[in-house]
Design a protein around this motif. Structure first.
Motif, short mmCIF file in Angstrom:
data_model
loop_
_atom_site.label_atom_id
_atom_site.label_comp_id
_atom_site.label_asym_id
_atom_site.label_seq_id
_atom_site.Cartn_x
_atom_site.Cartn_y
_atom_site.Cartn_z
N ALA A 57 41.16 31.14 30.54
CA ALA A 57 41.08 32.14 31.61
C ALA A 57 41.60 33.49 31.13
O ALA A 57 41.04 34.54 31.45
CB ALA A 57 41.84 31.67 32.84
N LEU A 58 42.65 33.47 30.35
CA LEU A 58 43.21 34.70 29.81
C LEU A 58 42.24 35.36 28.84
O LEU A 58 42.02 36.58 28.88
CB LEU A 58 44.55 34.39 29.11
N THR A 59 41.60 34.57 28.00
CA THR A 59 40.59 35.09 27.08
C THR A 59 39.43 35.70 27.86
O THR A 59 38.95 36.80 27.53
CB THR A 59 40.08 33.96 26.16
N ASP A 60 38.98 35.02 28.91
CA ASP A 60 37.88 35.54 29.73
C ASP A 60 38.28 36.83 30.46
O ASP A 60 37.48 37.75 30.58
CB ASP A 60 37.41 34.49 30.74
N ALA A 61 39.52 36.90 30.94
CA ALA A 61 39.99 38.12 31.60
C ALA A 61 39.97 39.29 30.63
O ALA A 61 39.55 40.41 30.99
CB ALA A 61 41.39 37.91 32.17
N ALA A 120 37.16 28.43 39.61
CA ALA A 120 36.76 29.53 40.51
C ALA A 120 36.61 30.84 39.74
O ALA A 120 35.67 31.61 39.98
CB ALA A 120 37.79 29.69 41.63
N PHE A 121 37.52 31.11 38.80
CA PHE A 121 37.44 32.33 38.01
C PHE A 121 36.20 32.31 37.13
O PHE A 121 35.44 33.28 37.07
CB PHE A 121 38.71 32.48 37.16
N ALA A 122 35.94 31.18 36.46
CA ALA A 122 34.75 31.05 35.61
C ALA A 122 33.47 31.21 36.42
O ALA A 122 32.51 31.85 35.97
CB ALA A 122 34.76 29.71 34.88
N ALA A 123 33.42 30.64 37.62
CA ALA A 123 32.23 30.76 38.47
C ALA A 123 31.98 32.22 38.86
O ALA A 123 30.83 32.69 38.86
CB ALA A 123 32.38 29.89 39.71
N ALA A 124 33.05 32.93 39.21
CA ALA A 124 32.91 34.36 39.56
C ALA A 124 32.38 35.15 38.37
O ALA A 124 31.50 36.00 38.53
CB ALA A 124 34.25 34.92 40.02
N LEU A 125 32.88 34.85 37.19
CA LEU A 125 32.42 35.57 36.00
C LEU A 125 30.98 35.24 35.67
O LEU A 125 30.21 36.13 35.30
CB LEU A 125 33.33 35.25 34.82
N ARG A 127 28.65 34.43 37.79
CA ARG A 127 27.80 35.10 38.79
C ARG A 127 27.62 36.58 38.45
O ARG A 127 26.54 37.13 38.57
CB ARG A 127 28.43 35.01 40.18
N ASP A 128 28.72 37.23 38.07
CA ASP A 128 28.69 38.68 37.93
C ASP A 128 28.43 39.19 36.52
O ASP A 128 28.08 40.34 36.35
CB ASP A 128 29.99 39.26 38.48
N PHE A 129 28.60 38.34 35.55
CA PHE A 129 28.32 38.70 34.16
C PHE A 129 27.50 37.57 33.52
O PHE A 129 27.95 36.96 32.55
CB PHE A 129 29.63 38.91 33.38
N PRO A 130 26.30 37.28 34.03
CA PRO A 130 25.55 36.11 33.57
C PRO A 130 25.17 36.17 32.10
O PRO A 130 24.98 35.11 31.48
CB PRO A 130 24.31 36.09 34.47
N ASN A 131 25.07 37.35 31.51
CA ASN A 131 24.72 37.45 30.10
C ASN A 131 25.93 37.29 29.19
O ASN A 131 25.78 37.18 27.98
CB ASN A 131 24.06 38.80 29.81
N ASP A 132 27.13 37.29 29.77
CA ASP A 132 28.35 37.27 28.97
C ASP A 132 29.16 36.00 29.11
O ASP A 132 30.00 35.71 28.26
CB ASP A 132 29.23 38.46 29.35
N PHE A 133 28.96 35.26 30.21
CA PHE A 133 29.75 34.05 30.46
C PHE A 133 28.80 32.91 30.78
O PHE A 133 28.12 32.93 31.80
CB PHE A 133 30.73 34.27 31.61
N GLU A 134 28.77 31.91 29.91
CA GLU A 134 27.91 30.75 30.11
C GLU A 134 28.70 29.64 30.79
O GLU A 134 29.92 29.59 30.71
CB GLU A 134 27.38 30.25 28.78
N ALA A 135 27.97 28.74 31.44
CA ALA A 135 28.61 27.59 32.08
C ALA A 135 29.08 26.62 31.00
O ALA A 135 28.27 26.05 30.28
CB ALA A 135 27.63 26.91 33.02
#
Length: 145
Positions: A57-61, A120-125, A127-135
């Protein structure tokens, strides 16, 4: 697109687009709240040493901060016992049930919007950055019980 301002950003493929991050309300509310992540906003990530989900989560932030000018990441690192005490103090009085690491806020734990844990944080990312954060497979949280 010539749009600019605090509700616009550049996504992973260089395209300017409007973006918003969604945050969960406390479980008791069962609704979804929308929070605009604007330049100058802080993403606070609290967790305990040794928790892989806190690290992720910290890396994603930090990745969001690299994508959106002016976003600041505030890490709060604790021992497992200190973390349990911390989230109990910050969330119990607000009626939020959260018992895993990490805990993420847009803003500060005292006055910001509680997003939730790693999922929840990963899901928000996503949704809003679909090209940068994969499931990812196997995403989750470290329990503190």
């Amino acid at each position: 697109n010539s749009a600019s301002g605090p509700e616009h950003g550049v996504d992973g493929d260089g395209q300017r687009r409007r973006w918003r991050l969604l945050a969960e309300r406390p479980r008791a509310a069962a609704a979804t709240m929308t929070t605009t992540l604007a330049p100058g906003t802080s993403i606070t990530v609290a967790g305990y040493l040794g928790c892989a989900y806190f690290t992720k989560a910290l890396t994603d932030a930090h990745k969001v901060a690299s994508l959106v000018d002016g976003v600041v990441v505030t890490p709060l690192t604790f021992s497992r016992e200190e973390y349990f005490r911390f989230i109990g103090e910050r969330l119990a009085g607000k009626g939020i049930l959260h018992q895993t690491s990490p805990a993420v806020w847009f803003g500060s734990p005292e006055s910001g919007t509680f997003v939730g844990g790693a999922d929840a944080f990963a899901a928000a990312l996503r949704r809003d950055f679909p090209n940068d954060f994969e499931a990812p497979s196997g995403m989750g949280c470290c329990t503190i019980q």
